[in-house]
Design a protein around this motif. Structure first.
Motif, PDB file in Angstrom:
ATOM      1  N   ASN A   4     -62.950  14.519 -21.413  1.00 27.11           N
ATOM      2  CA  ASN A   4     -62.388  14.647 -20.076  1.00 27.11           C
ATOM      3  C   ASN A   4     -60.967  14.100 -19.972  1.00 27.11           C
ATOM      4  O   ASN A   4     -60.502  13.782 -18.878  1.00 27.11           O
ATOM      5  CB  ASN A   4     -63.283  13.965 -19.039  1.00 27.11           C
ATOM      6  N   SER A   5     -60.290  13.978 -21.110  1.00 28.86           N
ATOM      7  CA  SER A   5     -58.889  13.567 -21.086  1.00 28.86           C
ATOM      8  C   SER A   5     -58.013  14.781 -20.838  1.00 28.86           C
ATOM      9  O   SER A   5     -58.379  15.911 -21.173  1.00 28.86           O
ATOM     10  CB  SER A   5     -58.498  12.932 -22.423  1.00 28.86           C
ATOM     11  N   PRO A   6     -56.820  14.572 -20.277  1.00 28.92           N
ATOM     12  CA  PRO A   6     -55.879  15.691 -20.169  1.00 28.92           C
ATOM     13  C   PRO A   6     -55.523  16.214 -21.556  1.00 28.92           C
ATOM     14  O   PRO A   6     -55.506  15.456 -22.526  1.00 28.92           O
ATOM     15  CB  PRO A   6     -54.665  15.054 -19.478  1.00 28.92           C
ATOM     16  N   LEU A   7     -55.269  17.493 -21.647  1.00 31.35           N
ATOM     17  CA  LEU A   7     -54.914  18.115 -22.913  1.00 31.35           C
ATOM     18  C   LEU A   7     -53.573  18.816 -22.777  1.00 31.35           C
ATOM     19  O   LEU A   7     -53.030  18.938 -21.685  1.00 31.35           O
ATOM     20  CB  LEU A   7     -55.982  19.145 -23.300  1.00 31.35           C
ATOM     21  N   ARG A   8     -53.073  19.285 -23.914  1.00 29.06           N
ATOM     22  CA  ARG A   8     -51.885  20.141 -23.930  1.00 29.06           C
ATOM     23  C   ARG A   8     -52.301  21.506 -24.468  1.00 29.06           C
ATOM     24  O   ARG A   8     -53.357  21.646 -25.080  1.00 29.06           O
ATOM     25  CB  ARG A   8     -50.771  19.517 -24.766  1.00 29.06           C
ATOM     26  N   ILE A   9     -51.464  22.488 -24.236  1.00 34.64           N
ATOM     27  CA  ILE A   9     -51.800  23.850 -24.669  1.00 34.64           C
ATOM     28  C   ILE A   9     -52.122  23.876 -26.159  1.00 34.64           C
ATOM     29  O   ILE A   9     -53.057  24.574 -26.594  1.00 34.64           O
ATOM     30  CB  ILE A   9     -50.638  24.811 -24.347  1.00 34.64           C
ATOM     31  N   ARG A  10     -51.408  23.101 -26.953  1.00 39.10           N
ATOM     32  CA  ARG A  10     -51.638  23.107 -28.393  1.00 39.10           C
ATOM     33  C   ARG A  10     -53.015  22.558 -28.785  1.00 39.10           C
ATOM     34  O   ARG A  10     -53.457  22.752 -29.923  1.00 39.10           O
ATOM     35  CB  ARG A  10     -50.565  22.279 -29.103  1.00 39.10           C
ATOM     36  N   ASP A  11     -53.680  21.862 -27.855  1.00 37.56           N
ATOM     37  CA  ASP A  11     -54.972  21.256 -28.165  1.00 37.56           C
ATOM     38  C   ASP A  11     -56.162  22.175 -27.912  1.00 37.56           C
ATOM     39  O   ASP A  11     -57.278  21.851 -28.307  1.00 37.56           O
ATOM     40  CB  ASP A  11     -55.170  19.982 -27.322  1.00 37.56           C
ATOM     41  N   ILE A  12     -55.946  23.302 -27.225  1.00 39.61           N
ATOM     42  CA  ILE A  12     -57.068  24.149 -26.827  1.00 39.61           C
ATOM     43  C   ILE A  12     -57.158  25.376 -27.736  1.00 39.61           C
ATOM     44  O   ILE A  12     -56.205  25.706 -28.446  1.00 39.61           O
ATOM     45  CB  ILE A  12     -56.942  24.582 -25.347  1.00 39.61           C
ATOM     46  N   PRO A  13     -58.303  26.071 -27.749  1.00 44.58           N
ATOM     47  CA  PRO A  13     -58.438  27.262 -28.601  1.00 44.58           C
ATOM     48  C   PRO A  13     -57.364  28.302 -28.299  1.00 44.58           C
ATOM     49  O   PRO A  13     -56.915  28.452 -27.157  1.00 44.58           O
ATOM     50  CB  PRO A  13     -59.840  27.787 -28.246  1.00 44.58           C
ATOM     51  N   LEU A  14     -56.965  29.042 -29.334  1.00 42.08           N
ATOM     52  CA  LEU A  14     -55.894  30.031 -29.196  1.00 42.08           C
ATOM     53  C   LEU A  14     -56.236  31.088 -28.148  1.00 42.08           C
ATOM     54  O   LEU A  14     -55.353  31.571 -27.434  1.00 42.08           O
ATOM     55  CB  LEU A  14     -55.619  30.692 -30.547  1.00 42.08           C
ATOM     56  N   GLU A  15     -57.520  31.453 -28.056  1.00 44.28           N
ATOM     57  CA  GLU A  15     -57.913  32.481 -27.088  1.00 44.28           C
ATOM     58  C   GLU A  15     -57.657  31.997 -25.657  1.00 44.28           C
ATOM     59  O   GLU A  15     -57.171  32.752 -24.812  1.00 44.28           O
ATOM     60  CB  GLU A  15     -59.392  32.832 -27.260  1.00 44.28           C
ATOM     61  N   GLN A  16     -57.996  30.749 -25.385  1.00 46.73           N
ATOM     62  CA  GLN A  16     -57.753  30.205 -24.057  1.00 46.73           C
ATOM     63  C   GLN A  16     -56.256  30.072 -23.790  1.00 46.73           C
ATOM     64  O   GLN A  16     -55.783  30.364 -22.679  1.00 46.73           O
ATOM     65  CB  GLN A  16     -58.436  28.840 -23.912  1.00 46.73           C
ATOM     66  N   ALA A  17     -55.513  29.639 -24.793  1.00 47.97           N
ATOM     67  CA  ALA A  17     -54.064  29.500 -24.630  1.00 47.97           C
ATOM     68  C   ALA A  17     -53.424  30.848 -24.310  1.00 47.97           C
ATOM     69  O   ALA A  17     -52.511  30.937 -23.485  1.00 47.97           O
ATOM     70  CB  ALA A  17     -53.450  28.905 -25.896  1.00 47.97           C
ATOM     71  N   ALA A  18     -53.916  31.914 -24.956  1.00 42.37           N
ATOM     72  CA  ALA A  18     -53.357  33.248 -24.721  1.00 42.37           C
ATOM     73  C   ALA A  18     -53.611  33.702 -23.282  1.00 42.37           C
ATOM     74  O   ALA A  18     -52.742  34.304 -22.646  1.00 42.37           O
ATOM     75  CB  ALA A  18     -53.953  34.241 -25.707  1.00 42.37           C
ATOM     76  N   ARG A  89     -41.142  26.905 -14.587  1.00 42.13           N
ATOM     77  CA  ARG A  89     -41.215  26.065 -15.780  1.00 42.13           C
ATOM     78  C   ARG A  89     -41.520  26.922 -16.994  1.00 42.13           C
ATOM     79  O   ARG A  89     -42.365  27.818 -16.950  1.00 42.13           O
ATOM     80  CB  ARG A  89     -42.280  24.983 -15.605  1.00 42.13           C
ATOM     81  N   ALA A  90     -40.818  26.657 -18.078  1.00 47.13           N
ATOM     82  CA  ALA A  90     -40.972  27.454 -19.295  1.00 47.13           C
ATOM     83  C   ALA A  90     -42.341  27.237 -19.916  1.00 47.13           C
ATOM     84  O   ALA A  90     -42.927  26.153 -19.815  1.00 47.13           O
ATOM     85  CB  ALA A  90     -39.883  27.092 -20.297  1.00 47.13           C
ATOM     86  N   TRP A  91     -42.865  28.275 -20.564  1.00 50.16           N
ATOM     87  CA  TRP A  91     -44.124  28.157 -21.287  1.00 50.16           C
ATOM     88  C   TRP A  91     -43.876  27.433 -22.603  1.00 50.16           C
ATOM     89  O   TRP A  91     -42.949  27.736 -23.344  1.00 50.16           O
ATOM     90  CB  TRP A  91     -44.708  29.534 -21.578  1.00 50.16           C
ATOM     91  N   THR A  92     -44.693  26.450 -22.888  1.00 50.98           N
ATOM     92  CA  THR A  92     -44.569  25.695 -24.132  1.00 50.98           C
ATOM     93  C   THR A  92     -45.934  25.157 -24.517  1.00 50.98           C
ATOM     94  O   THR A  92     -46.790  24.910 -23.651  1.00 50.98           O
ATOM     95  CB  THR A  92     -43.576  24.518 -23.974  1.00 50.98           C
ATOM     96  N   VAL A  93     -46.153  24.960 -25.818  1.00 50.44           N
ATOM     97  CA  VAL A  93     -47.431  24.419 -26.275  1.00 50.44           C
ATOM     98  C   VAL A  93     -47.600  22.968 -25.849  1.00 50.44           C
ATOM     99  O   VAL A  93     -48.690  22.401 -25.966  1.00 50.44           O
ATOM    100  CB  VAL A  93     -47.566  24.537 -27.804  1.00 50.44           C
ATOM    101  N   GLU A  94     -46.522  22.338 -25.365  1.00 48.24           N
ATOM    102  CA  GLU A  94     -46.604  20.963 -24.881  1.00 48.24           C
ATOM    103  C   GLU A  94     -46.970  20.888 -23.407  1.00 48.24           C
ATOM    104  O   GLU A  94     -47.059  19.791 -22.841  1.00 48.24           O
ATOM    105  CB  GLU A  94     -45.265  20.247 -25.114  1.00 48.24           C
ATOM    106  N   LEU A  95     -47.180  22.042 -22.760  1.00 44.39           N
ATOM    107  CA  LEU A  95     -47.536  22.036 -21.342  1.00 44.39           C
ATOM    108  C   LEU A  95     -48.808  21.225 -21.129  1.00 44.39           C
ATOM    109  O   LEU A  95     -49.817  21.433 -21.790  1.00 44.39           O
ATOM    110  CB  LEU A  95     -47.748  23.466 -20.850  1.00 44.39           C
ATOM    111  N   LEU A  96     -48.742  20.289 -20.192  1.00 41.62           N
ATOM    112  CA  LEU A  96     -49.863  19.387 -19.935  1.00 41.62           C
ATOM    113  C   LEU A  96     -50.903  20.062 -19.060  1.00 41.62           C
ATOM    114  O   LEU A  96     -50.588  20.669 -18.041  1.00 41.62           O
ATOM    115  CB  LEU A  96     -49.329  18.130 -19.240  1.00 41.62           C
ATOM    116  N   LEU A  97     -52.158  19.962 -19.482  1.00 42.69           N
ATOM    117  CA  LEU A  97     -53.272  20.511 -18.713  1.00 42.69           C
ATOM    118  C   LEU A  97     -54.091  19.355 -18.146  1.00 42.69           C
ATOM    119  O   LEU A  97     -54.368  18.381 -18.847  1.00 42.69           O
ATOM    120  CB  LEU A  97     -54.176  21.367 -19.603  1.00 42.69           C
ATOM    121  N   PRO A  98     -54.489  19.438 -16.874  1.00 40.97           N
ATOM    122  CA  PRO A  98     -55.290  18.360 -16.296  1.00 40.97           C
ATOM    123  C   PRO A  98     -56.670  18.287 -16.928  1.00 40.97           C
ATOM    124  O   PRO A  98     -57.181  19.273 -17.459  1.00 40.97           O
ATOM    125  CB  PRO A  98     -55.374  18.737 -14.811  1.00 40.97           C
TER     126      PRO A  98
END
Length: 311
Positions: A4-18, A89-98
């Motif tokens: 339940n910690s915040p994640l970044r785009i790079r931390d989640i599965p590629l399908e979800q990121a897409a 805001r630009a799309w980046t793999v560092e985008l913070l997800l709640p």
């Protein structure tokens, strides 16, 4: 990283990121088209054409969001991707997800743990954001109404933690383990937020300022009390350990931030001393963090009246 910690785009599965990237792109395109339409002559061919394009883009985004939720994508991730696109805001793999919001209706230790960790994250993001504002020269809270709502949300969640821990009969050892985890989470999350941009911090902070958080908690508390009245619920033990209050968690977050700031200052002083030895004219630099945090006072279990059954 704890659950339940915040994640970044790079931390989640590629399908979800897409999928999130698609939502971001469509939200950004829709926002751009609206701005262009407002700048065009009303009733002109260009304006009419863009109106149709806006409708098509919005429909495509809505369908993408629906499919994302059907695939169990956390709703606040979808909201975050849309808001980031709409704000430019630009799309980046560092985008913070709640952190995904805990599901409702669970009267067990996992419910208590999830709520406690959410409180820890709310405290950490509050302090990290105010520190970033202060270092940018902003001395007063720019969104006082939202800040007040966040405090109310924290107090409501604290009340549910205390009530649920009592309802399910958590013993002292269980309470200590869960509540101490919250303190550890504060340490981890303050450190992870310290180097984020103000845009990222504002986005995460805003996700905790919506009134529906407290409203949902009040509904679940009403359901909890009705269940307890019809069951043999344990009575409150006067000396039982209570969850850390919002104020205590925020104070802990400030302690961690001040420690990190002091470490950075000492490291900077060592570097400046080395520079000064080689270049006597070099000037030392310091880092001051005058941010002030107003923590919400603890709430009692009776703070929220029976609000009726869960919808």
């Amino acid at each position: 990283m704890s659950p339940n910690s915040p994640l970044r785009i790079r931390d989640i599965p590629l399908e979800q990121a897409a999928v999130l990237r698609r939502i971001h792109q469509l939200a950004a395109l829709g926002s751009w088209l609206r701005q262009a339409m407002q700048a065009s002559t009303p009733g002109s061919a260009d304006s009419t054409l863009m109106f149709g394009q806006v409708s098509e883009v919005d429909r495509d985004r809505d369908l993408t969001e629906i499919h994302a939720r059907l695939d169990r994508m956390p709703a606040n991730w979808v909201d975050q991707a849309r808001a980031a696109g709409q704000s430019g805001r630009a799309w980046t793999v560092e985008l913070l997800l709640p952190a995904p919001r805990p599901a409702t209706g669970r009267r067990n230790i996992k419910r208590v743990l999830d709520d406690t960790r959410q409180l820890a994250d709310m405290a950490a993001i509050t302090v990290a954001r105010e520190h970033r504002l202060a270092t940018d020269g902003v001395t007063a809270e720019p969104e006082p109404a939202a800040a007040a709502q966040l405090r109310r949300n924290m107090e409501a969640i604290w009340t549910r933690v205390a009530a649920t821990a009592t309802s399910i009969g958590m013993d002292r050892k269980q309470r200590a383990r869960v509540f101490n985890a919250a303190s550890s989470d504060v340490n981890e999350r303050v450190e992870s937020y310290l180097h984020d941009s103000l845009d990222d911090l504002n986005a995460q902070w805003s996700s905790y300022t919506i009134p529906t958080i407290a409203a949902s908690v009040r509904r679940s508390l009403g359901s909890l009390r009705r269940t307890d009245r019809s069951a043999d619920t344990p009575t409150v033990v006067s000396d039982a350990e209570q969850p850390p209050t919002p104020k205590a968690l925020i104070e802990r977050a400030r302690d961690i931030l001040n420690r990190e700031a002091a470490n950075s200052f000492e490291a900077g002083t060592d570097i400046d001393a080395a520079i000064a030895a080689a270049m006597p004219a070099a000037r030392a630099r310091g880092w001051d963090t005058p941010a002030d945090v107003h923590g919400g006072e603890s709430a009692v279990i009776e703070a929220y009246p029976d609000a009726g059954p869960d919808p």
